[in-house]
Design an enzyme around this catalytic site. Structure first.
Site, mmCIF file in Angstrom:
data_model
loop_
_atom_site.group_PDB
_atom_site.id
_atom_site.type_symbol
_atom_site.label_atom_id
_atom_site.label_comp_id
_atom_site.label_asym_id
_atom_site.label_seq_id
_atom_site.Cartn_x
_atom_site.Cartn_y
_atom_site.Cartn_z
ATOM 1 N N ALA A 280 0.845 -1.197 0.000
ATOM 2 C CA ALA A 280 0.000 0.000 0.000
ATOM 3 C C ALA A 280 0.878 1.243 0.000
ATOM 4 C CB ALA A 280 -0.901 -0.016 1.227
ATOM 5 N N ASN A 281 0.269 2.398 0.122
ATOM 6 C CA ASN A 281 1.045 3.635 0.268
ATOM 7 C C ASN A 281 0.331 4.550 1.261
ATOM 8 O OD1 ASN A 281 -0.844 5.436 -1.234
ATOM 9 N ND2 ASN A 281 -0.351 4.007 -2.891
ATOM 10 N N ARG A 282 0.893 5.716 1.502
ATOM 11 C CA ARG A 282 0.390 6.567 2.597
ATOM 12 C C ARG A 282 -0.791 7.458 2.223
ATOM 13 N NH1 ARG A 282 4.231 6.243 6.587
ATOM 14 N NH2 ARG A 282 6.324 5.748 5.849
ATOM 15 N N SER A 283 -1.350 7.286 1.036
ATOM 16 C CA SER A 283 -2.461 8.166 0.636
ATOM 17 C C SER A 283 -3.657 7.981 1.578
ATOM 18 C CB SER A 283 -2.882 7.834 -0.796
ATOM 19 O OG SER A 283 -4.102 8.463 -1.081
ATOM 20 N N ALA B 140 -3.665 7.484 -5.480
ATOM 21 C CA ALA B 140 -2.259 7.099 -5.489
ATOM 22 C C ALA B 140 -2.229 5.606 -5.841
ATOM 23 C CB ALA B 140 -1.642 7.349 -4.127
#
Ligand code: CTP
Length: 422
Positions: A225-228, A291
């Site tokens: 995942a990412n921090r969005s 994102a």
């Protein structure tokens, strides 16, 4: 540079003088309805109220009537009321019906079409949009029965605001289930009221927005995942709805509530996001704020990968995900009239974003600095540059909702201009 005064930007979209029918359910959050009524009346709306029997255990009809300045309806079989107004008229003589707090019981009744008291009879009889503000214990909200009822109501076109995540009235209990705050409910009400206004700049337009991160599975329990946070994309969806657009928001996994008055499609992976965007087309505007993970795991396991010493550390192989923005920008007749991408950069923000606009084939790019120092990822504020074929415009730092409002206002102007030029 345009002014970024929030009150200026929202002023022209204010709605006033509408008739709200507020159905107060039996939960501790009922006390917030007094403030909600006051806030609505301050904005020039009239508020007529129906209280369930259990609502009257929490606040009195006397208090509600005093704040609303109107009589309070409580009984389906009240001969005087039925003779005078009647539950059918009550349900129709409103621009919008609001249920707050919407308890698990009231939602269940609505989903089943029961009508054994005045509140549920009105809800079954109404031909007006209905907004519900759920409030209940987190276990009740997460119970499969409530989930089923919420899904049914959403499919029936009922609008939701909240619930929020937080502390419950019961000591030691926390989670999703707190009723949205009165001002959040007011904002949701005004968004829905505006939708029916043909004079709004985006009335009759369809806007598709992507938001949030994507989750790319490694195995059934792990993912990349990412921090969005989805805050910017969700704010854009909200702002487009405020301007009267029909909005489809394709969202990756986020902890934000669905914006009211917006059709939300929940997805997990980039591939699902692309499919959902395709299914939502045609659209007048596409705004791609998600994102999206650039890669997915090629060798994702169907079973949980075990910490098996003999087979050593697992190796993940990656394969590139579809580029949703690029795919949609290229798509012939189904391409939205205006395609807007985002550029998340950590250095040389404008320079890289100008290149990205060309590479993706979109019309505009909103460039933002996503380095840790910028604070945009997960934060409530954003500093962006709008890059078009005509050049670059740098906007001052502002709240994400203001970035969103300004962007959709620009999009609305652009559509109007293109219409004039046709
Ligand atoms: N985007 C997309 N699908 C992808 C990757 C990105 O739709 N698979 C969109 C994003 O929603 C955004 C724009 O493309 O509107 C740019 O995303 P960004 O993460 O800044 O760039 P990338 O294309 O991923 O390129 P890089 O990571 O090399 O900067």
């Amino acid at each position: 540079m345009l002014s970024c005064d929030a009150s200026d930007e929202t002023q022209h979209t204010t709605v006033t003088g509408k008739r709200i029918l507020l159905i107060i359910g039996g939960g501790i959050a009922a006390y917030k309805c007094l403030d909600l009524i006051r806030r609505l009346r301050e904005r020039g709306h009239s508020v007529r109220t129906v209280m369930t029997a259990s609502a009257q255990q929490f606040i009195t009809p006397l208090a509600v009537g005093a704040i609303s300045g109107d009589r309070v309806f409580t009984d389906l079989f009240d001969r005087a009321d039925e003779h005078d107004v009647g539950h059918i008229r009550l349900s129709r003589e409103a621009d919008l019906v609001v249920v707050a707090p919407a308890t698990a019981d009231l939602l269940a009744k609505m989903a089943c079409g029961l009508a054994d008291d005045l509140a549920s009879a009105v809800l079954l009889a109404t031909d007006k949009p209905v907004l519900v503000a759920p409030a209940m214990n987190p276990r009740m909200w997460l119970n499969p029965a409530t989930k089923r009822n919420v899904a049914t109501l959403q499919a029936d076109g009922i609008h939701f605001v909240g619930p929020n995540v937080g502390e419950m009235a019961e000591q030691g209990e926390a989670g999703p289930g707190r009723m949205a705050e009165p001002l959040e409910i007011v904002a949701a009400i005004e968004t829905l009221l505006r939708k029916s206004d043909p004079d709004l700049p985006l009335a009759g337009r369809h806007v598709v927005v992507t938001s949030g991160p994507t989750h790319e599975p490694i195995d059934p329990v792990r993912y990349i995942a990412n921090r969005s946070s989805g805050k910017q994309g969700h704010a854009i969806a909200q702002a487009a709805a405020e301007l009267g657009a029909r909005v489809t928001l394709v969202s990756g996994p986020v902890t934000l509530p669905d914006p009211p008055g917006v059709q939300v499609v929940h997805v997990e992976t980039a591939q699902q996001m692309l499919e959902a965007v395709r299914a939502a087309l045609p659209a007048d505007v596409g705004i791609f704020a998600a994102a999206v993970a650039d890669w997915r795991v090629a060798n994702a396991s169907q079973q949980k990968i075990k910490k098996d010493k003999s087979s050593g550390t697992p190796t993940l192989k990656f394969v590139e995900n579809p580029d949703i923005l690029k795919t949609i920008s290229e798509r012939g007749p189904m391409r939205p009239g205006l395609v807007i991408g985002f550029a998340a950069e950590t250095e040389n923000v404008v320079e890289l974003a100008i290149k990205k606009r060309r590479a993706k084939g979109c019309d505009w790019i909103v460039a933002n600095d996503v380095s840790a120092e910028g604070g945009a990822m997960g934060g409530d504020r954003n500093t962006v540059h709008l890059i078009t074929a005509q050049g670059t415009e740098s906007w001052p730092p502002m709240a994400k909702i203001e970035v969103a409002r300004r962007l959709v206002e620009r999009a609305a102007e652009h559509l109007k201009q293109s219409q004039v030029n046709v």
